[in-house]
Motif scaffolding. Structure first.
Motif, PDB file in Angstrom:
ATOM      1  N   ALA A 160      -0.756   7.377   9.201  1.00 41.25           N
ATOM      2  CA  ALA A 160      -0.392   8.241   8.078  1.00 41.25           C
ATOM      3  C   ALA A 160       0.668   7.554   7.234  1.00 41.25           C
ATOM      4  CB  ALA A 160       0.121   9.593   8.569  1.00 41.25           C
ATOM      5  N   THR A 161       0.672   7.926   5.964  1.00 41.84           N
ATOM      6  CA  THR A 161       1.673   7.417   5.033  1.00 41.84           C
ATOM      7  C   THR A 161       1.891   8.481   3.965  1.00 41.84           C
ATOM      8  OG1 THR A 161       2.347   5.516   3.677  1.00 41.84           O
ATOM      9  CG2 THR A 161       0.040   6.232   3.493  1.00 41.84           C
ATOM     10  N   THR A 162       2.822   8.239   3.096  1.00 41.35           N
ATOM     11  CA  THR A 162       3.075   9.159   1.988  1.00 41.35           C
ATOM     12  C   THR A 162       3.112   8.391   0.674  1.00 41.35           C
ATOM     13  OG1 THR A 162       5.463   8.961   2.350  1.00 41.35           O
ATOM     14  CG2 THR A 162       4.361  10.860   3.363  1.00 41.35           C
ATOM     15  N   VAL A 163       2.978   9.132  -0.400  1.00 44.29           N
ATOM     16  CA  VAL A 163       3.133   8.585  -1.750  1.00 44.29           C
ATOM     17  C   VAL A 163       4.175   9.418  -2.474  1.00 44.29           C
ATOM     18  CG1 VAL A 163       0.813   7.610  -1.899  1.00 44.29           C
ATOM     19  CG2 VAL A 163       1.190   9.954  -2.642  1.00 44.29           C
ATOM     20  N   SER A 164       4.775   8.836  -3.485  1.00 43.13           N
ATOM     21  CA  SER A 164       5.790   9.584  -4.247  1.00 43.13           C
ATOM     22  C   SER A 164       5.201  10.238  -5.495  1.00 43.13           C
ATOM     23  CB  SER A 164       6.947   8.658  -4.641  1.00 43.13           C
ATOM     24  OG  SER A 164       6.468   7.592  -5.439  1.00 43.13           O
ATOM     25  N   LYS A 165       4.009   9.738  -5.916  1.00 44.10           N
ATOM     26  CA  LYS A 165       3.369  10.274  -7.125  1.00 44.10           C
ATOM     27  C   LYS A 165       1.865  10.401  -6.904  1.00 44.10           C
ATOM     28  CE  LYS A 165       5.021   6.777  -9.227  1.00 44.10           C
ATOM     29  NZ  LYS A 165       5.770   5.702  -9.647  1.00 44.10           N
ATOM     30  N   ASN A 166       1.282  11.365  -7.562  1.00 47.00           N
ATOM     31  CA  ASN A 166      -0.162  11.560  -7.526  1.00 47.00           C
ATOM     32  C   ASN A 166      -0.798  10.655  -8.583  1.00 47.00           C
ATOM     33  OD1 ASN A 166      -2.703  12.658  -6.956  1.00 47.00           O
ATOM     34  ND2 ASN A 166      -2.427  14.273  -8.472  1.00 47.00           N
ATOM     35  N   GLN A 167      -0.724   9.340  -8.335  1.00 50.40           N
ATOM     36  CA  GLN A 167      -1.265   8.354  -9.259  1.00 50.40           C
ATOM     37  C   GLN A 167      -2.185   7.402  -8.506  1.00 50.40           C
ATOM     38  OE1 GLN A 167       2.130   6.514 -11.136  1.00 50.40           O
ATOM     39  NE2 GLN A 167       2.196   8.087 -12.715  1.00 50.40           N
ATOM     40  N   GLU A 168      -3.304   7.065  -9.131  1.00 48.62           N
ATOM     41  CA  GLU A 168      -4.324   6.258  -8.474  1.00 48.62           C
ATOM     42  C   GLU A 168      -3.779   4.980  -7.862  1.00 48.62           C
ATOM     43  OE1 GLU A 168      -8.581   4.014  -9.336  1.00 48.62           O
ATOM     44  OE2 GLU A 168      -7.900   5.563 -10.737  1.00 48.62           O
ATOM     45  N   ASP A 169      -3.013   4.212  -8.614  1.00 49.70           N
ATOM     46  CA  ASP A 169      -2.554   2.917  -8.099  1.00 49.70           C
ATOM     47  C   ASP A 169      -1.688   3.074  -6.854  1.00 49.70           C
ATOM     48  OD1 ASP A 169      -0.512   4.047  -9.671  1.00 49.70           O
ATOM     49  OD2 ASP A 169       0.232   2.106 -10.345  1.00 49.70           O
ATOM     50  N   GLU A 170      -0.816   4.057  -6.840  1.00 48.53           N
ATOM     51  CA  GLU A 170       0.044   4.252  -5.668  1.00 48.53           C
ATOM     52  C   GLU A 170      -0.751   4.777  -4.470  1.00 48.53           C
ATOM     53  OE1 GLU A 170       4.112   6.342  -4.027  1.00 48.53           O
ATOM     54  OE2 GLU A 170       3.635   6.564  -6.152  1.00 48.53           O
ATOM     55  N   ILE A 171      -1.683   5.667  -4.693  1.00 52.04           N
ATOM     56  CA  ILE A 171      -2.505   6.211  -3.608  1.00 52.04           C
ATOM     57  C   ILE A 171      -3.331   5.097  -2.966  1.00 52.04           C
ATOM     58  CG2 ILE A 171      -4.434   7.771  -3.070  1.00 52.04           C
ATOM     59  CD1 ILE A 171      -3.284   9.573  -5.394  1.00 52.04           C
ATOM     60  N   VAL A 172      -4.001   4.306  -3.778  1.00 49.29           N
ATOM     61  CA  VAL A 172      -4.836   3.222  -3.256  1.00 49.29           C
ATOM     62  C   VAL A 172      -3.968   2.164  -2.575  1.00 49.29           C
ATOM     63  CG1 VAL A 172      -6.443   1.368  -3.859  1.00 49.29           C
ATOM     64  CG2 VAL A 172      -6.716   3.634  -4.880  1.00 49.29           C
ATOM     65  N   SER A 173      -2.865   1.794  -3.169  1.00 49.11           N
ATOM     66  CA  SER A 173      -1.975   0.777  -2.605  1.00 49.11           C
ATOM     67  C   SER A 173      -1.382   1.232  -1.263  1.00 49.11           C
ATOM     68  CB  SER A 173      -0.865   0.468  -3.601  1.00 49.11           C
ATOM     69  OG  SER A 173       0.072  -0.408  -3.047  1.00 49.11           O
ATOM     70  N   SER A 174      -0.919   2.452  -1.196  1.00 48.05           N
ATOM     71  CA  SER A 174      -0.332   2.968   0.050  1.00 48.05           C
ATOM     72  C   SER A 174      -1.375   3.075   1.150  1.00 48.05           C
ATOM     73  CB  SER A 174       0.313   4.336  -0.193  1.00 48.05           C
ATOM     74  OG  SER A 174       1.449   4.196  -1.006  1.00 48.05           O
ATOM     75  N   THR A 175      -2.573   3.495   0.796  1.00 51.46           N
ATOM     76  CA  THR A 175      -3.664   3.586   1.780  1.00 51.46           C
ATOM     77  C   THR A 175      -4.044   2.193   2.261  1.00 51.46           C
ATOM     78  OG1 THR A 175      -4.471   5.585   0.673  1.00 51.46           O
ATOM     79  CG2 THR A 175      -5.973   4.499   2.209  1.00 51.46           C
ATOM     80  N   GLU A 176      -4.118   1.252   1.346  1.00 49.73           N
ATOM     81  CA  GLU A 176      -4.441  -0.130   1.702  1.00 49.73           C
ATOM     82  C   GLU A 176      -3.402  -0.700   2.666  1.00 49.73           C
ATOM     83  OE1 GLU A 176      -5.506  -4.381  -0.485  1.00 49.73           O
ATOM     84  OE2 GLU A 176      -4.793  -2.707  -1.700  1.00 49.73           O
ATOM     85  N   ASP A 177      -2.110  -0.461   2.390  1.00 52.87           N
ATOM     86  CA  ASP A 177      -1.040  -0.950   3.272  1.00 52.87           C
ATOM     87  C   ASP A 177      -1.179  -0.349   4.673  1.00 52.87           C
ATOM     88  OD1 ASP A 177       0.026  -2.420   1.173  1.00 52.87           O
ATOM     89  OD2 ASP A 177       1.643  -0.979   0.762  1.00 52.87           O
ATOM     90  N   LEU A 178      -1.465   0.941   4.730  1.00 58.18           N
ATOM     91  CA  LEU A 178      -1.630   1.620   6.011  1.00 58.18           C
ATOM     92  C   LEU A 178      -2.808   1.041   6.791  1.00 58.18           C
ATOM     93  CD1 LEU A 178      -1.035   3.860   8.066  1.00 58.18           C
ATOM     94  CD2 LEU A 178      -2.413   5.395   6.629  1.00 58.18           C
TER      95      LEU A 178
END
Length: 121
Positions: free
Chosen positions: A8-26
């Motif tokens: 699991a991870t979190t994002v600070s904003k509901n923005q495509e680039d951050e969601i995809v990047s955080s998921t990729e890192d996880l």
């Protein structure tokens, strides 16, 4: 034997680039710590809290070489009032002979609070 590898991870904003990047890192961390190959993965379930709507986090899986045919599904978490917000959870079903207590579950950012006993990453 099929085992579930959690993350699991979190994002600070509901923005495509951050969601995809955080998921990729996880996913990278889950794959690396558990030596997962795409051929060993039966399926990947990705859930989000209801405040994440900008993109399907599964888009991150498609960035990985040889993961084209791995089945991936996105879904919503139950909206429990006191639950962690802006959270992406992953359940990867992997064919392995490794004992459950030897798997490395990965919790990043604010999601470390979900399973502190497993958050040694």
């Amino acid at each position: 034997m099929i085992r579930g590898v959690r993350g699991a991870t979190t994002v600070s904003k509901n923005q495509e680039d951050e969601i995809v990047s955080s998921t990729e890192d996880l996913l990278k961390k889950m794959i690396e710590l558990n030596n997962i190959t795409p051929e060993s993965v039966a399926s990947v379930f990705i859930s989000t809290t209801d405040d994440i709507t900008a993109v399907f986090p599964a888009k991150a899986v498609r960035k990985f070489k040889d993961w084209t045919y791995v089945p991936v599904m996105c879904m919503r978490e139950i909206p429990v009032p006191s639950s962690l917000k802006m959270c992406i959870r992953v359940m990867m079903h992997v064919n392995t002979n490794i004992n459950q207590n030897k798997l490395n579950h990965v919790y990043l950012k604010e999601a470390k609070m979900l399973r502190p006993e497993l958050s040694n990453n």
